[in-house]
Design a protein around this motif. Structure first.
Motif, PDB file in Angstrom:
ATOM      1  N   GLU A  65       0.833  -1.213   0.000  1.00 50.19           N
ATOM      2  CA  GLU A  65       0.000   0.000   0.000  1.00 50.19           C
ATOM      3  C   GLU A  65       0.866   1.261   0.000  1.00 50.19           C
ATOM      4  O   GLU A  65       0.481   2.287  -0.570  1.00 50.19           O
ATOM      5  N   GLU A 136     -10.785  -2.725   1.870  1.00 49.90           N
ATOM      6  CA  GLU A 136     -10.419  -3.089   0.499  1.00 49.90           C
ATOM      7  C   GLU A 136     -11.591  -2.881  -0.452  1.00 49.90           C
ATOM      8  O   GLU A 136     -11.420  -2.415  -1.581  1.00 49.90           O
ATOM      9  N   GLU A 166      -6.786  -4.086  -5.007  1.00 47.47           N
ATOM     10  CA  GLU A 166      -7.708  -4.138  -3.859  1.00 47.47           C
ATOM     11  C   GLU A 166      -8.471  -5.456  -3.857  1.00 47.47           C
ATOM     12  O   GLU A 166      -8.760  -6.024  -2.806  1.00 47.47           O
ATOM     13  N   HIS A 169      -6.065  -8.020  -2.492  1.00 47.88           N
ATOM     14  CA  HIS A 169      -5.880  -7.841  -1.045  1.00 47.88           C
ATOM     15  C   HIS A 169      -7.089  -8.374  -0.281  1.00 47.88           C
ATOM     16  O   HIS A 169      -6.954  -9.006   0.764  1.00 47.88           O
TER      17      HIS A 169
END
Ligand code: FE2
Lengths: 196, 91
Positions: A65, A136, A166, A169
Motif C-alpha cells: 500500500e 479493500e 484491492e 488484497h
C-alpha cells in the motif's frame, strides 16, 4: 526496517495536464479509503496479529500500500505540475494552492485533511481483519468512481491496476480470516503463541 | 530518459510484480510447492535484471543493498515520480 526502491510498482502513464482529475484522485492519497489510511492501518495492526501468517499478510500488504500511495502521488504531482493558475482556479484547486502550492498533502477531494480516525487497530484479529476486508472493498469502489471520472487513458490504466490490487488484497485478507478462525478453533484457543 | 532504460524498468516492474503477487499468495498458502518454486525462480531472474540495470543506470536500492560508482549515484535524477511512461507503448 524498510528499503526504498527507486522505481514505481507500476509504469504510470500520464497523458495530460489535468488539475480537475488531480483534485479527485488525491482522495486516494489522503482520503478516508485512500492508500495512506490503508498502509498505516495494516502496518499498525500487524503487531498484535496472533500468527506468523497473519503478521506476514499485514506486513506485506501494508508495504504494498505504501507503493500504491507513491503511485497516487505520482499521478497527482504530474497532473498539476504544469497547470497554469487559470487551470488551477478552473479546477477549484485555488484553495489547495493557497495552502500547498503544487505540493502533495494528505487531503480528500474536498481538501479535508487525513485523520487517524479513518482507521482502527482493535487488538482483536477477527475485528481487525473484518475492518480490512471492508477497507479493500471501499478502496475498490473509490477506484471505480475515479475510473468513471477519468478522461485520461494513461491515468485510467493505472487506476484499473490499483483497483485490481484491492481485489487481490480482499482475497488474501479473507484467507487470513479463515486461517485465524481455524487457529482459534483448534487447541490454541486461549494461547497466542508463535505459530505460523 | 531513454527508451531502453524505460523498457528495462518496465521489465523489472513486471518481474517484481510477479514476485509481489506470489509473495502474498504464499503468505496465505505457505505449503504450495509450485508457487514457491515459481517465486524462487522469479528471484533469480529479477536479480539478474536489476544488476544489469544498476550497472548502467545506478543503484535501485540504498542502505547497503546495492553499491555505487563514483560519485555516489543514488542522488541522480530522475526519481520515480519524475518518470512518465506516456510514450511507451504496450505498458
Ligand atoms: Fe489494498
Amino acid at each position: 526496517m524498510w528499503i526504498y526502491e527507486k522505481k514505481l510498482e507500476f509504469p504510470s502513464r500520464i497523458c495530460s495536464t489535468n488539475p480537475k482529475l488531480a483534485k479527485v484522485i488525491i482522495t486516494q492519497y489522503g482520503g478516508p479509503d485512500g492508500e495512506l489510511a490503508a498502509s498505516l492501518r495494516y502496518l499498525t495492526q500487524r503487531y498484535t496479529m496472533p500468527t506468523g501468517r497473519s503478521k506476514a499478510v499485514l506486513n506485506d500488504i501494508g508495504t504494498e500500500e505504501l507503493a500504491h500511495m507513491e503511485i497516487v502521488a505520482t499521478m497527482v504531482y504530474n497532473l498539476i505540475k504544469d497547470a497554469s493558475l487559470e487551470e488551477i482556479k478552473a479546477a477549484g484547486l485555488d484553495g489547495y494552492y493557497a495552502d500547498h502550492d503544487k505540493a502533495l498533502y494528505f487531503v480528500n477531494g474536498d481538501g479535508v485533511p487525513w485523520v487517524a480516525q479513518y482507521i482502527q487497530s482493535k487488538g482483536d484479529p477477527v475485528a481487525d481483519l473484518h475492518e480490512n476486508l471492508a477497507a479493500e472493498q471501499k478502496a475498490r469502489a473509490t477506484y471505480e468512481y475515479l475510473l468513471q471520472l477519468s478522461d485520461d487513458p494513461g491515468i485510467s490504466e493505472t487506476l484499473a491496476f490499483l483497483r485490481q490490487r484491492e481485489v487481490i488484497h480482499f482475497q488474501r485478507f479473507g484467507e487470513t480470516l479463515e486461517h485465524i478462525y481455524e487457529f482459534y478453533n483448534h487447541q490454541h484457543r486461549f494461547f497466542m503463541g508463535d505459530h505460523s | 530518459m531513454s527508451t531502453v532504460r524505460m523498457q528495462m524498468l518496465i521489465d523489472i516492474m513486471a518481474l517484481e510484480f510477479t514476485a509481489v503477487e506470489l509473495n502474498l499468495f504464499l503468505d496465505t498458502h505457505p505449503g504450495e510447492r509450485r508457487a514457491l518454486d515459481a517465486y524462487n525462480a522469479t528471484v533469480v531472474q529479477l536479480d539478474e535484471l536489476k544488476r544489469e540495470y544498476e550497472a548502467r543506470f545506478g543503484p535501485l536500492t540504498n542502505f547497503g543493498y546495492s553499491d555505487s560508482d563514483y560519485p555516489w549515484r543514488w542522488v541522480e535524477e530522475p526519481w520515480p515520480w519524475q518518470i512518465n511512461f506516456a510514450h511507451m507503448k504496450g505498458v
